[in-house]
Design a protein around this motif. Structure first.
Motif, PDB file in Angstrom:
ATOM      1  N   LYS A 235       0.826  -1.216   0.000  1.00 46.10           N
ATOM      2  CA  LYS A 235       0.000   0.000   0.000  1.00 46.10           C
ATOM      3  C   LYS A 235       0.857   1.262   0.000  1.00 46.10           C
ATOM      4  O   LYS A 235       0.429   2.288  -0.532  1.00 46.10           O
TER       5      LYS A 235
ATOM      6  N   ILE B 112      -6.735  -1.110   1.562  1.00 40.16           N
ATOM      7  CA  ILE B 112      -7.435  -1.979   0.629  1.00 40.16           C
ATOM      8  C   ILE B 112      -8.919  -1.720   0.846  1.00 40.16           C
ATOM      9  O   ILE B 112      -9.395  -1.694   1.984  1.00 40.16           O
TER      10      ILE B 112
ATOM     11  N   THR C 238      -8.435  -6.975  -4.655  1.00 35.62           N
ATOM     12  CA  THR C 238      -7.505  -5.922  -5.034  1.00 35.62           C
ATOM     13  C   THR C 238      -6.190  -6.619  -5.375  1.00 35.62           C
ATOM     14  O   THR C 238      -5.743  -7.497  -4.637  1.00 35.62           O
TER      15      THR C 238
END
Length: 179
Positions: A109, A143, A148
């Protein structure tokens, strides 16, 4: 770097990501009871098509989104094998957001932030659902939902993030560019 992380396979054994050096990787958080679960079929097709050229798909089941992965690890493995004939590696069920998130996901991320769901009916539906839960959902890299995907090139660079509403053809094009 991506190769510094270790995951737990669904059977409990350690999986060092350094074992995947030189491969093109897709990391995907999955769920067995989600509207996007049929993406398993497309992922498996991609795996069969490109695995011999160096593609690996790492499946990380997650129950954080409306509890859509309620089974234990053995049940998830059974579901995927029976319903989608998946052969790519599956890890233990884990969190991808929050205080118990996998360190790998903290890294992923940080490399590829959320950029939106795109256009179309599914994108609009996802935006409306998330806006009800968190008005500022667009402003963080968390997320947002199941399926994803993060694409990692052969050098270990996280080069793409694909939301569940993104076209699988776009993901496949990214894989082809990396191979």
């Amino acid at each position: 770097m991506i190769y510094d992380y270790t995951l737990k396979a669904n059977n409990g054994s350690d999986v060092a990501l350094s074992d995947y050096k030189g491969k093109v990787l897709i990391f995907v958080n999955t769920a067995t009871r989600c509207g996007f679960t049929p993406q398993y079929k497309e992922l498996e097709n991609m795996y069969e098509k490109y695995h011999s050229q160096g593609l690996e798909i790492i499946d990380i089941p997650c129950n954080q989104f409306m509890e859509q992965a309620p089974e234990d690890d053995a049940g998830i493995q059974r579901f995927c094998s029976l319903n989608y004939k998946t052969k790519f590696p599956r890890m233990k069920k884990a969190d991808v957001n929050g205080e118990n998130e996998l360190p790998l996901y903290t890294f992923l991320k940080s490399q590829q932030r959320f950029k939106g769901f795109g256009n179309g009916l599914k994108a609009t539906a996802m935006s409306l659902l998330l806006r009800k839960r968190d008005w500022h959902y667009k402003e963080n890299s968390d997320i947002k939902w199941n399926f994803t995907k993060f694409l990692v090139d052969r050098q270990g660079n996280v080069i793409g993030r694909f939301e569940p509403t993104d076209s699988m053809k776009d993901l496949e094009a990214g894989v082809q560019n990396c191979l």
